[in-house]
Write an enzyme that holds these catalytic residues in place. Structure first.
Site, mmCIF file in Angstrom:
data_model
loop_
_atom_site.group_PDB
_atom_site.id
_atom_site.type_symbol
_atom_site.label_atom_id
_atom_site.label_comp_id
_atom_site.label_asym_id
_atom_site.label_seq_id
_atom_site.Cartn_x
_atom_site.Cartn_y
_atom_site.Cartn_z
ATOM 1 N N GLN A 159 28.471 3.423 -7.791
ATOM 2 C CA GLN A 159 27.801 2.581 -6.784
ATOM 3 C C GLN A 159 28.904 2.116 -5.843
ATOM 4 O OE1 GLN A 159 24.728 1.533 -5.652
ATOM 5 N NE2 GLN A 159 25.956 0.435 -4.153
ATOM 6 N N GLN B 138 28.703 1.158 -2.346
ATOM 7 C CA GLN B 138 28.471 0.115 -1.359
ATOM 8 C C GLN B 138 28.790 -1.239 -1.993
ATOM 9 O OE1 GLN B 138 24.451 -0.232 0.176
ATOM 10 N NE2 GLN B 138 25.124 -1.104 2.090
ATOM 11 N N GLY C 25 17.362 -0.216 -5.475
ATOM 12 C CA GLY C 25 17.538 1.137 -4.979
ATOM 13 C C GLY C 25 18.797 1.228 -4.161
ATOM 14 N N MET C 26 19.300 2.453 -4.006
ATOM 15 C CA MET C 26 20.488 2.681 -3.178
ATOM 16 C C MET C 26 20.270 3.981 -2.430
ATOM 17 S SD MET C 26 23.455 1.766 -2.091
ATOM 18 C CE MET C 26 24.226 2.745 -0.820
ATOM 19 N N GLU C 27 20.459 3.902 -1.106
ATOM 20 C CA GLU C 27 20.058 4.976 -0.202
ATOM 21 C C GLU C 27 21.052 6.133 -0.136
ATOM 22 O OE1 GLU C 27 21.011 1.854 0.481
ATOM 23 O OE2 GLU C 27 22.094 1.711 2.389
ATOM 24 N N HIS D 29 11.704 1.652 1.436
ATOM 25 C CA HIS D 29 12.920 1.037 1.969
ATOM 26 C C HIS D 29 14.088 2.028 1.976
ATOM 27 C CE1 HIS D 29 15.708 -2.411 2.613
ATOM 28 N NE2 HIS D 29 16.535 -1.649 1.912
ATOM 29 N N GLU D 30 14.309 2.690 0.848
ATOM 30 C CA GLU D 30 15.446 3.627 0.778
ATOM 31 C C GLU D 30 15.213 4.829 1.696
ATOM 32 O OE1 GLU D 30 17.740 2.087 -0.405
ATOM 33 O OE2 GLU D 30 16.664 0.673 -1.674
ATOM 34 N N HIS E 242 16.263 3.935 5.163
ATOM 35 C CA HIS E 242 17.712 3.964 5.393
ATOM 36 C C HIS E 242 18.193 5.345 5.882
ATOM 37 C CE1 HIS E 242 19.426 0.115 4.325
ATOM 38 N NE2 HIS E 242 18.888 0.092 3.119
ATOM 39 N N GLU F 152 20.243 -3.457 7.093
ATOM 40 C CA GLU F 152 19.155 -3.937 6.232
ATOM 41 C C GLU F 152 17.977 -4.524 7.010
ATOM 42 O OE1 GLU F 152 18.912 -2.970 3.320
ATOM 43 O OE2 GLU F 152 20.969 -2.407 2.786
ATOM 44 N N ASP G 19 30.471 -8.429 -1.945
ATOM 45 C CA ASP G 19 29.572 -8.636 -3.090
ATOM 46 C C ASP G 19 29.182 -10.109 -3.233
ATOM 47 O OD1 ASP G 19 29.480 -5.967 -3.845
ATOM 48 O OD2 ASP G 19 31.144 -6.159 -5.264
ATOM 49 N N TYR H 90 18.676 -9.142 5.252
ATOM 50 C CA TYR H 90 17.385 -8.467 5.170
ATOM 51 C C TYR H 90 16.318 -9.259 5.930
ATOM 52 C CZ TYR H 90 19.329 -5.798 1.214
ATOM 53 O OH TYR H 90 20.088 -4.992 0.421
ATOM 54 N N ARG I 255 19.463 -5.298 -13.270
ATOM 55 C CA ARG I 255 19.281 -5.395 -11.826
ATOM 56 C C ARG I 255 19.644 -6.822 -11.397
ATOM 57 N NH1 ARG I 255 13.518 -4.016 -8.912
ATOM 58 N NH2 ARG I 255 14.107 -4.538 -6.769
HETATM 59 N N1 BES Z 1 21.717 -0.618 0.241
HETATM 60 C C1 BES Z 1 20.952 -1.547 -0.512
HETATM 61 C C2 BES Z 1 21.609 -1.911 -1.832
HETATM 62 C C3 BES Z 1 23.003 -2.476 -1.691
HETATM 63 C C4 BES Z 1 23.336 -3.355 -0.680
HETATM 64 C C5 BES Z 1 23.972 -2.120 -2.608
HETATM 65 C C6 BES Z 1 24.638 -3.851 -0.584
HETATM 66 C C7 BES Z 1 25.250 -2.622 -2.516
HETATM 67 C C8 BES Z 1 25.591 -3.488 -1.501
HETATM 68 C C9 BES Z 1 19.549 -1.024 -0.779
HETATM 69 O O1 BES Z 1 19.012 -0.297 0.270
HETATM 70 C C10 BES Z 1 18.651 -2.200 -0.946
HETATM 71 O O2 BES Z 1 18.546 -2.962 -0.022
HETATM 72 N N2 BES Z 1 18.010 -2.334 -2.096
HETATM 73 C C11 BES Z 1 17.060 -3.395 -2.355
HETATM 74 C C12 BES Z 1 15.666 -2.875 -2.088
HETATM 75 C C13 BES Z 1 14.707 -3.852 -1.502
HETATM 76 C C14 BES Z 1 15.195 -4.611 -0.306
HETATM 77 C C15 BES Z 1 13.381 -3.176 -1.169
HETATM 78 C C16 BES Z 1 17.243 -3.807 -3.805
HETATM 79 O O3 BES Z 1 18.156 -3.305 -4.456
HETATM 80 O O4 BES Z 1 16.495 -4.633 -4.295
HETATM 81 ZN ZN ZN Z 2 18.565 -1.573 1.937
#
Ligand code: BES
Ligand code: ZN
Length: 614
Positions: free
Chosen positions: A134, A136, A269-271, A295-296, A299, A318, A375, A383, A563
């Site tokens: 992971q 990002q 999720g991660m795109e 959502h993904e 992206h 986001e 982080d 978002y 999560r």
């Molecule tokens: N790219 C993000 C996850 C992320 C952000 C990982 C920053 C590491 C650092 C992913 O697209 C995301 O936003 N996931 C959300 C989904 C939700 C907003 C629908 C999640 O993980 O909950």
């Molecule tokens: Zn996202």
């Protein structure tokens, strides 16, 4: 375009830029390291250039070459979360426009924060180990010495040697496999990613993986135990892709696969391009959490095609993605559904602002990340403040169809590049040049550079939220004598989205009396609910109302999946229940070794535990 400094990277993108990356890995499960080499094709952007600086963190560097000639290298001082700059001295001088191939031989550390190494015991199949990455926001540097900044985009090619019982997949097109010529117990998997993308989208998984087709360009991947469930849950994928294409333009990444990870995957999720990563907590059995896939998928345009130039502009990724995700919801469900989701998002924003504090600069839409670990800065703010701004603009400028026209045009304009907020805003003013008077009335400074809630609260349609609000009010105003009036029938007409909204509303209120929560369990039996979005909110509510019996359930949920959206609030809630504070800390310490490294870092801060103490 103007060059912008990335406070999270040592590898300045104004000096040089990586065009292509060629990776080869040997995955060593015994030592928990990736051993390998990377060849970077680097374009020089300055005259009289004689060195290239890359980001690294916890990497062991063995050697470096430039165009095949051995090159001296030097590691700079170590920063706690940015890592260590690796300066490679070129044995020749280059000028602007020239390219050089820099090759680095290295290995990762077992504690690399991009990687989680799972024992067979931590997998569904219990037989084989598992590895996932992971990257990002700034963890790619623990896996690859590279320009670890989203302002740089490159294609990549990779070959990965793994034990032959296992399968490797990456965020790229699969490009065949063959026996490892050096070791007959291993296979080499090859990958190619021809579309230029930032380093944080490089991703790898190695495990006992299987796949099943769910659409003309989509497979689901997971351990075999999850494959059928995942195929059912994500069966709307192709419809979502088509809907997204009709809104945002062609999907340029070829394949769109989904990989369901083990429960410790820290995000929903991660795109990752060609291969979205998803938490198994999405497998609700009724497709009700598929908005995460919408959502993904979104992206693929906002984030992967148009990328934030630095993590300070994360809202561009986001905010636009949530906007697109909800436009997909609008097409596939209804406008009322989009409005309902927007109401939920506003509530998530309120909760983040409350947790961070309304004066905290990290609640700015565009925060400064100087000396800030991305982080630690992560929250719903980019978002949902981002979405709220875009929705506010949509209302001012002529509605969803008109504003989606702008978003599509912005995507075309900045495709294959990275953008800043200023560039986005300048393009907004260009696109709506006949509405500049409207745009000038927007309180830009408060929206972007002031902490707390936004200056304008959109008036969303409450058709779908009304029944949730009514039921919430019924509970908050009920006296002991009214409790008999609640029955399972209260939820009969509510969708699971509405049950989630009902619990979110209750969580914002003062805790209900314990008698009420116990009655709610009798009437609604949320303890038996496996939908993770419902269960996490319910258990948080119980702990807030000081129901002791809920504490073990809350800690169980917090540890049996990882999560962060669920685990951190569950742990924090138990920690705030004085009587169980020590229990929360004890559970964290007991499970720490099996947790994802980023989760360990953040929970240590939440629970004020020294991350290295035992
Ligand atoms: N790219 C993000 C996850 C992320 C952000 C990982 C920053 C590491 C650092 C992913 O697209 C995301 O936003 N996931 C959300 C989904 C939700 C907003 C629908 C999640 O993980 O909950
Ligand atoms: Zn996202």
């Amino acid at each position: 375009m103007a060059s912008v400094e990335d406070p999270c990277s040592f590898a300045s993108s104004s000096k040089c830029t990586t065009k292509h990356l060629n990776l080869s890995y040997h995955v060593d499960f015994e030592r928990r390291v990736l051993k390998g080499k990377v060849a970077l094709t680097v374009e020089i952007l300055e005259d009289r250039c004689s060195s290239v600086t890359l980001d690294t963190r916890d990497l062991k560097i063995f050697s470096a070459t430039a165009n095949g000639q051995s090159a001296k290298f030097n590691m700079g001082p170590e920063h706690s979360f940015l890592g260590t700059p690796l300066e490679i001295t070129l044995p020749f001088e280059l000028s602007r426009g020239q390219q050089v191939i820099v090759e680095v031989a290295y290995e990762t550390a077992p504690k690399a924060t991009a990687l989680q190494w799972l024992t067979p015991d931590q997998t569904a199949g219990k037989n084989q180990p598992y590895l996932f990455s992971q990257c990002q926001a700034i963890h790619c540097r623990t896996m690859i010495p590279c320009q670890d900044t989203p302002s740089v985009k490159h294609s990549y090619y990779a070959q990965v040697s793994v034990p032959k019982e296992l399968v490797a997949v990456m965020s790229a097109m699969r490009d065949g496999q063959e026996p490892d010529p050096k070791d007959s117990s291993r296979l080499i998997y090859r990958f190619r990613q021809p579309v230029p993308m930032p380093s944080y989208l490089i991703a790898i998984v190695v495990g006992a993986l299987e796949s099943r087709e769910i659409g003309p360009r989509s497979l689901v991947w997971s351990e075999k135990e999850y494959v059928d469930k995942a195929a059912f849950e994500f069966s709307e994928t192709e419809n979502m892709l088509k809907t997204a294409e009709s809104l945002a333009g062609p999907y340029v990444w070829g394949q769109y696969d989904i990989l369901v990870l083990p429960p410790s995957f820290p995000y929903g999720g991660m795109e990752n391009p060609c291969l979205t990563f998803a938490t198994p907590t999405l497998l609700a059995g009724d497709r009700s959490l598929s908005n995460v896939i919408a959502h993904e998928i979104s992206h693929s345009w906002t984030g992967n095609l148009v990328t934030n130039k630095t993590w300070e502009h994360f809202w561009l990724n986001e905010g636009h993605t949530v906007y697109l995700e909800r436009m997909i919801g609008r097409s596939m469900e209804s406008e009322q559904f989009r409005q309902f989701k927007a109401i939920g998002g506003w509530k998530d924003l309120q909760e983040s602002v409350k947790t961070f504090g309304e004066n905290n600069p990290l609640t700015n839409l565009v925060p400064s990340l100087r000396d800030v670990n991305p982080d630690d800065a992560f929250s719903s703010v980019p978002y949902e403040k981002g979405f709220a701004l875009l929705y506010h603009l949509e209302e001012l400028l002529g509605g969803p169809v008109v504003f989606m026209g702008f978003v599509k045009s912005y995507i075309q304009m900045f495709a294959y590049t990275s953008a800043t907020t200023a560039e986005w805003k300048a393009y907004l003013f260009t696109y709506f040049q006949d509405k500049v008077d409207v745009l000038n009335k927007v309180d830009w400074n408060t929206w972007m550079h002031t902490p707390g809630m936004p200056p304008v609260k959109p008036q969303y349609d409450t058709t779908m939220a009304d029944s949730c609000i009514a039921l919430c009010t019924k509970w908050t105003t009920a006296g002991e004598g009214d409790l008999g009036g609640f029955t399972a029938a209260d939820l009969k007409t509510l969708s699971s989205h509405q049950v989630i909204e009902f619990l979110s509303l209750l969580l914002q209120e003062e805790p209900l009396p314990l008698t009420h929560v116990k009655r709610m369990q009798e009437a609604y039996d949320f303890n038996s609910c496996i939908n993770a979005e419902i269960r996490a909110r319910w258990l948080r509510m119980c702990v807030k109302s000081r129901w002791e019996e809920a504490v073990p359930k809350a800690l169980q949920m917090a540890t049996e999946q990882g999560r962060m959206k669920f685990t951190r609030p569950l742990f924090r809630e138990v920690y705030n229940f004085d009587k169980f504070r020590d229990e929360a800390v004890r559970m964290f310490k007991a499970h720490r070794a099996a947790m994802h490294p980023v989760m360990v870092d953040l929970l240590s801060k939440d629970l004020k535990v020294d991350p290295t103490s035992c």
